[in-house]
Design an enzyme around this catalytic site. Structure first.
Site, PDB file in Angstrom:
ATOM      1  N   ASN A 266       0.839  -1.194   0.000  1.00  0.00           N
ATOM      2  CA  ASN A 266       0.000   0.000   0.000  1.00  0.00           C
ATOM      3  C   ASN A 266       0.875   1.247   0.000  1.00  0.00           C
ATOM      4  O   ASN A 266       1.936   1.263   0.619  1.00  0.00           O
ATOM      5  CB  ASN A 266      -0.891   0.017   1.240  1.00  0.00           C
ATOM      6  CG  ASN A 266      -1.509  -1.335   1.534  1.00  0.00           C
ATOM      7  OD1 ASN A 266      -2.462  -1.733   0.894  1.00  0.00           O
ATOM      8  ND2 ASN A 266      -0.940  -2.062   2.490  1.00  0.00           N
ATOM      9  N   THR A 267       0.407   2.273  -0.645  1.00  0.00           N
ATOM     10  CA  THR A 267       1.160   3.523  -0.707  1.00  0.00           C
ATOM     11  C   THR A 267       0.237   4.649  -1.140  1.00  0.00           C
ATOM     12  O   THR A 267      -0.603   4.446  -2.005  1.00  0.00           O
ATOM     13  CB  THR A 267       2.286   3.471  -1.771  1.00  0.00           C
ATOM     14  OG1 THR A 267       2.795   2.158  -1.878  1.00  0.00           O
ATOM     15  CG2 THR A 267       3.390   4.437  -1.459  1.00  0.00           C
TER      16      THR A 267
END
EC number: 3.5.1.117
Length: 355
Positions: A266-267
């Site tokens: 995730n980012t």
């Protein structure tokens, strides 16, 4: 007593409504055909709609590979601009990180997608007719999201795609939604069955001579929240038709003594661009202030399963007043006040991405 949350810029923007229809990403495959399996051709990203903004000297381009789908978004500032970088979380994907940049490249493809930034650098060198004087160096910083979980290929943004995004850059336009780096962005990864597709978003405000442009690609483990505290994207239960805050899932997991199943990969990557001149200390604090404020619109945020990066960019064109201009005095017009307004603009951009 009225307890309805009020938009801090309500006199400018009446609010942003997010389409409540589900956009489930589906279970991840984590693999599949890569770049060499296709005859890849960059496509100009047009997105859901186009944001029009008035910021001379700033151009934006977005390109994608339909076979991914994955893409890249380039913010091009030919004259160059001072930059502060605020990176947090457990899996930051960043290259360059310079304090002065001619372009910012946001891309999918995780660490492999950093190649898109190299394509932007190469294209800028060509535009200089390969002059390599130190003062002429074209600086490009890049940040990436891990978007493989929302698609079934291993295609990543390469040099050709980064170059194309730069070539597509035009002043005053930004494609909202599934476009560029946001082609396969997603949110709410407590459970893959409840993960939803997001996109890329932008918002712009002009207050007198002050200009603020916010760009974001939210790809968080968390969910997207509106100003009323409602989850508007991510963690959608198809059986109940309800989106819920991940904290309820975590509470249940702890109560049942079962490890939470929060997914990795995730980012959220973003940029906040202004024309206001700030000292290096102010610019760095401006970056931190806006990045921290994004916790309101993305929850949870900056986790050890995220790798969030924000670029704060100033074109250094105007100074804020140095003498009190109203009864509110100096407190009404300073870098902190600018950060407060920019934080609201960024929240608008997050909502646009989830729209």
């Amino acid at each position: 007593m009225n307890t309805t949350p009020v938009h801090a810029l309500t006199d400018i923007d009446g609010g942003i409504a997010v389409d409540p229809a589900p956009r489930l990403a589906g279970p991840p495959v984590f693999g599949g055909p890569g770049n060499d399996a296709f005859d890849l051709a960059p496509v100009r990203s047009t997105g859901r709609e186009m944001l029009r903004f008035d910021f001379p000297g700033v151009s934006i381009g977005a390109a994608h590979y339909e076979e991914g789908p994955t893409g890249a978004t380039v913010i091009h500032i030919p004259a160059g601009a001072r930059t502060a970088v605020d990176a947090r979380g457990g899996a930051v994907g960043l290259s360059g990180g310079y304090d002065f940049n001619h372009a910012i490249c946001l891309a999918g493809g995780a660490s492999y997608g950093l190649e898109a930034g190299a394509g932007v650098s190469g294209a800028l060198l060509e535009r200089l007719e390969y002059r390599t004087g130190f003062a002429e160096a074209q600086l490009v910083s890049s940040a990436v999201i891990y978007d493989f979980s929302a698609r079934s290929t291993a295609v990543y943004p390469d040099k050709a795609l980064g170059r194309a995004a730069l070539e597509f850059a035009v002043p005053g336009e930004f494609p909202q939604g599934r476009a560029g780096a946001g082609m396969s962005a997603s949110a709410g990864k407590v459970d893959w069955d409840r993960t939803e597709i997001t996109g890329q978003g932008a918002a712009f405000r002009r207050l007198g001579d002050v200009r603020i442009l916010a760009v974001v690609v939210p790809n968080p483990v968390g969910v997207i929240m509106d100003r009323a505290g409602t989850v508007v994207r991510g963690n959608y239960d198809a059986q109940t038709g309800v989106r819920r805050h991940p904290v309820f899932d975590y509470q249940e997991a702890f109560a049942e003594q079962v490890p939470p199943v929060t997914e990795a990969g995730n980012t959220t990557i973003s940029a906040i661009v202004t024309n206001v001149r700030m000292s290096p200390v102010e610019l760095n604090q401006f970056a931190k202030q806006v990045h921290s404020s994004m916790h309101r619109g993305i929850q949870p945020f900056h986790t050890d399963m995220d790798g969030d990066t924000l670029f704060a960019v100033t074109t250094d064109e105007i100074d804020l007043p140095t003498t009190p201009g109203s009864s509110r005095g100096r407190l009404s017009v300073n870098a902190t006040a600018l950060g407060a307004i920019a934080s609201e603009v960024m929240w608008d951009a997050v909502l646009e991405a989830g729209k």
